[in-house]
Write a protein that holds these residues in place. Structure first.
Motif, PDB file in Angstrom:
ATOM      1  N   LEU A  66       0.826  -1.217   0.000  1.00  0.00           N
ATOM      2  CA  LEU A  66       0.000   0.000   0.000  1.00  0.00           C
ATOM      3  C   LEU A  66       0.858   1.264   0.000  1.00  0.00           C
ATOM      4  CD1 LEU A  66      -2.928  -1.047   2.353  1.00  0.00           C
ATOM      5  CD2 LEU A  66      -2.975  -0.751  -0.133  1.00  0.00           C
ATOM      6  N   VAL A  67       1.943   1.272   0.786  1.00  0.00           N
ATOM      7  CA  VAL A  67       2.824   2.440   0.800  1.00  0.00           C
ATOM      8  C   VAL A  67       3.496   2.603  -0.562  1.00  0.00           C
ATOM      9  CG1 VAL A  67       4.899   3.435   1.846  1.00  0.00           C
ATOM     10  CG2 VAL A  67       3.161   2.390   3.295  1.00  0.00           C
ATOM     11  N   MET A  68       3.899   1.493  -1.170  1.00  0.00           N
ATOM     12  CA  MET A  68       4.541   1.571  -2.486  1.00  0.00           C
ATOM     13  C   MET A  68       3.559   2.037  -3.560  1.00  0.00           C
ATOM     14  SD  MET A  68       7.129  -1.652  -2.395  1.00  0.00           S
ATOM     15  CE  MET A  68       7.901  -1.222  -3.940  1.00  0.00           C
ATOM     16  N   ILE A  69       2.293   1.636  -3.467  1.00  0.00           N
ATOM     17  CA  ILE A  69       1.278   2.120  -4.408  1.00  0.00           C
ATOM     18  C   ILE A  69       1.099   3.626  -4.249  1.00  0.00           C
ATOM     19  CG2 ILE A  69      -1.201   2.086  -4.914  1.00  0.00           C
ATOM     20  CD1 ILE A  69      -1.106  -0.947  -4.509  1.00  0.00           C
ATOM     21  N   LEU A  70       1.106   4.098  -3.005  1.00  0.00           N
ATOM     22  CA  LEU A  70       1.004   5.541  -2.758  1.00  0.00           C
ATOM     23  C   LEU A  70       2.187   6.270  -3.399  1.00  0.00           C
ATOM     24  CD1 LEU A  70      -0.309   7.983  -1.298  1.00  0.00           C
ATOM     25  CD2 LEU A  70       1.192   7.444   0.627  1.00  0.00           C
ATOM     26  N   GLY A  71       3.384   5.737  -3.241  1.00  0.00           N
ATOM     27  CA  GLY A  71       4.561   6.347  -3.856  1.00  0.00           C
ATOM     28  C   GLY A  71       4.482   6.352  -5.377  1.00  0.00           C
ATOM     29  N   ALA A  72       3.974   5.257  -5.948  1.00  0.00           N
ATOM     30  CA  ALA A  72       3.829   5.191  -7.406  1.00  0.00           C
ATOM     31  C   ALA A  72       2.791   6.204  -7.886  1.00  0.00           C
ATOM     32  CB  ALA A  72       3.426   3.779  -7.825  1.00  0.00           C
ATOM     33  N   ALA A  73       1.737   6.397  -7.107  1.00  0.00           N
ATOM     34  CA  ALA A  73       0.716   7.382  -7.479  1.00  0.00           C
ATOM     35  C   ALA A  73       1.293   8.794  -7.450  1.00  0.00           C
ATOM     36  CB  ALA A  73      -0.482   7.276  -6.536  1.00  0.00           C
ATOM     37  N   VAL A  74       2.079   9.098  -6.424  1.00  0.00           N
ATOM     38  CA  VAL A  74       2.710  10.429  -6.335  1.00  0.00           C
ATOM     39  C   VAL A  74       3.647  10.645  -7.519  1.00  0.00           C
ATOM     40  CG1 VAL A  74       4.337  11.838  -4.986  1.00  0.00           C
ATOM     41  CG2 VAL A  74       2.479  10.629  -3.828  1.00  0.00           C
ATOM     42  N   SER A  75       4.468   9.637  -7.829  1.00  0.00           N
ATOM     43  CA  SER A  75       5.398   9.763  -8.958  1.00  0.00           C
ATOM     44  C   SER A  75       4.662   9.896 -10.280  1.00  0.00           C
ATOM     45  CB  SER A  75       6.334   8.564  -9.012  1.00  0.00           C
ATOM     46  OG  SER A  75       7.263   8.635  -7.967  1.00  0.00           O
ATOM     47  N   SER A  76       3.583   9.159 -10.448  1.00  0.00           N
ATOM     48  CA  SER A  76       2.804   9.237 -11.691  1.00  0.00           C
ATOM     49  C   SER A  76       2.182  10.615 -11.858  1.00  0.00           C
ATOM     50  CB  SER A  76       1.701   8.167 -11.691  1.00  0.00           C
ATOM     51  OG  SER A  76       2.263   6.883 -11.632  1.00  0.00           O
ATOM     52  N   PHE A  77       1.596  11.130 -10.787  1.00  0.00           N
ATOM     53  CA  PHE A  77       1.026  12.465 -10.826  1.00  0.00           C
ATOM     54  C   PHE A  77       2.112  13.498 -11.138  1.00  0.00           C
ATOM     55  CE2 PHE A  77       0.388  16.442  -8.484  1.00  0.00           C
ATOM     56  CZ  PHE A  77      -0.726  16.922  -9.143  1.00  0.00           C
ATOM     57  N   THR A 121       9.506  17.516 -10.924  1.00  0.00           N
ATOM     58  CA  THR A 121      10.686  16.671 -10.755  1.00  0.00           C
ATOM     59  C   THR A 121      10.914  16.348  -9.278  1.00  0.00           C
ATOM     60  OG1 THR A 121      11.698  17.635 -12.723  1.00  0.00           O
ATOM     61  CG2 THR A 121      13.160  16.493 -11.199  1.00  0.00           C
ATOM     62  N   VAL A 122      10.768  17.339  -8.427  1.00  0.00           N
ATOM     63  CA  VAL A 122      10.926  17.117  -6.986  1.00  0.00           C
ATOM     64  C   VAL A 122       9.856  16.147  -6.487  1.00  0.00           C
ATOM     65  CG1 VAL A 122      10.802  18.222  -4.722  1.00  0.00           C
ATOM     66  CG2 VAL A 122      12.070  19.322  -6.569  1.00  0.00           C
ATOM     67  N   LEU A 123       8.616  16.348  -6.906  1.00  0.00           N
ATOM     68  CA  LEU A 123       7.534  15.440  -6.491  1.00  0.00           C
ATOM     69  C   LEU A 123       7.767  14.021  -6.999  1.00  0.00           C
ATOM     70  CD1 LEU A 123       4.295  17.588  -6.920  1.00  0.00           C
ATOM     71  CD2 LEU A 123       5.277  16.717  -4.797  1.00  0.00           C
ATOM     72  N   PHE A 124       8.302  13.897  -8.217  1.00  0.00           N
ATOM     73  CA  PHE A 124       8.593  12.578  -8.769  1.00  0.00           C
ATOM     74  C   PHE A 124       9.574  11.831  -7.865  1.00  0.00           C
ATOM     75  CE2 PHE A 124      11.386   9.860 -11.265  1.00  0.00           C
ATOM     76  CZ  PHE A 124      10.466   8.986 -11.828  1.00  0.00           C
ATOM     77  N   TRP A 125      10.651  12.484  -7.459  1.00  0.00           N
ATOM     78  CA  TRP A 125      11.648  11.829  -6.617  1.00  0.00           C
ATOM     79  C   TRP A 125      11.126  11.589  -5.205  1.00  0.00           C
ATOM     80  CZ3 TRP A 125      15.021   9.020  -8.705  1.00  0.00           C
ATOM     81  CH2 TRP A 125      15.506   9.318  -9.969  1.00  0.00           C
ATOM     82  N   ILE A 126      10.220  12.431  -4.742  1.00  0.00           N
ATOM     83  CA  ILE A 126       9.574  12.171  -3.447  1.00  0.00           C
ATOM     84  C   ILE A 126       8.750  10.884  -3.535  1.00  0.00           C
ATOM     85  CG2 ILE A 126       7.767  12.995  -1.874  1.00  0.00           C
ATOM     86  CD1 ILE A 126       8.890  15.829  -2.310  1.00  0.00           C
ATOM     87  N   GLY A 127       8.053  10.690  -4.645  1.00  0.00           N
ATOM     88  CA  GLY A 127       7.297   9.452  -4.848  1.00  0.00           C
ATOM     89  C   GLY A 127       8.201   8.226  -4.870  1.00  0.00           C
ATOM     90  N   ILE A 128       9.357   8.333  -5.526  1.00  0.00           N
ATOM     91  CA  ILE A 128      10.329   7.237  -5.545  1.00  0.00           C
ATOM     92  C   ILE A 128      10.821   6.956  -4.124  1.00  0.00           C
ATOM     93  CG2 ILE A 128      12.605   6.517  -6.386  1.00  0.00           C
ATOM     94  CD1 ILE A 128      10.481   6.533  -8.577  1.00  0.00           C
TER      95      ILE A 128
END
Length: 101
Positions: free
Chosen positions: A38-49, A64-71
């Motif tokens: 579930l945490v990894m899905i949340l991170g993938a959603a943040v990176s996708s957005f 770009t900053v949000l993408f790396w935060i998702g990763i």
């Protein structure tokens, strides 16, 4: 033909794996696995957005900053799952009541 089927079934049973020293992997039905996913899905959603957000004009740096935060969130999910497994919340863990289901 039935003898071959029985032999294959016995060879692949959890009991035979235990006798051979193999670990039965299972399906990962545990609080540690579910939390990790579930945490990894949340991170993938943040990176996708963030990827879509960064493609719009004027939002490249923020995206770009949000993408790396998702990763980073995805790596945190792996860490949380590992820590929970070590704490006894993994498959067959000491904190879980094993009722056979």
């Amino acid at each position: 033909m039935a003898e071959n089927t029985t032999a294959a079934t016995n060879r692949n049973s959890p009991e035979s794996h235990a006798q051979m020293g193999d670990e039965t992997i299972g399906h990962g039905n545990s609080p540690a696995a579910w939390t990790c996913v579930l945490v990894m899905i949340l991170g993938a959603a943040v990176s996708s957005f963030a990827y879509i957000f960064a493609s719009t004009e004027g939002n490249r740096d923020t995206g770009t900053v949000l993408f790396w935060i998702g990763i980073l969130i995805m790596f945190v999910g792996l860490l949380v799952g590992f820590v929970m497994r070590k704490a006894g919340y993994g498959v067959g863990g000491s904190k879980l009541k094993n009722n056979g289901h």
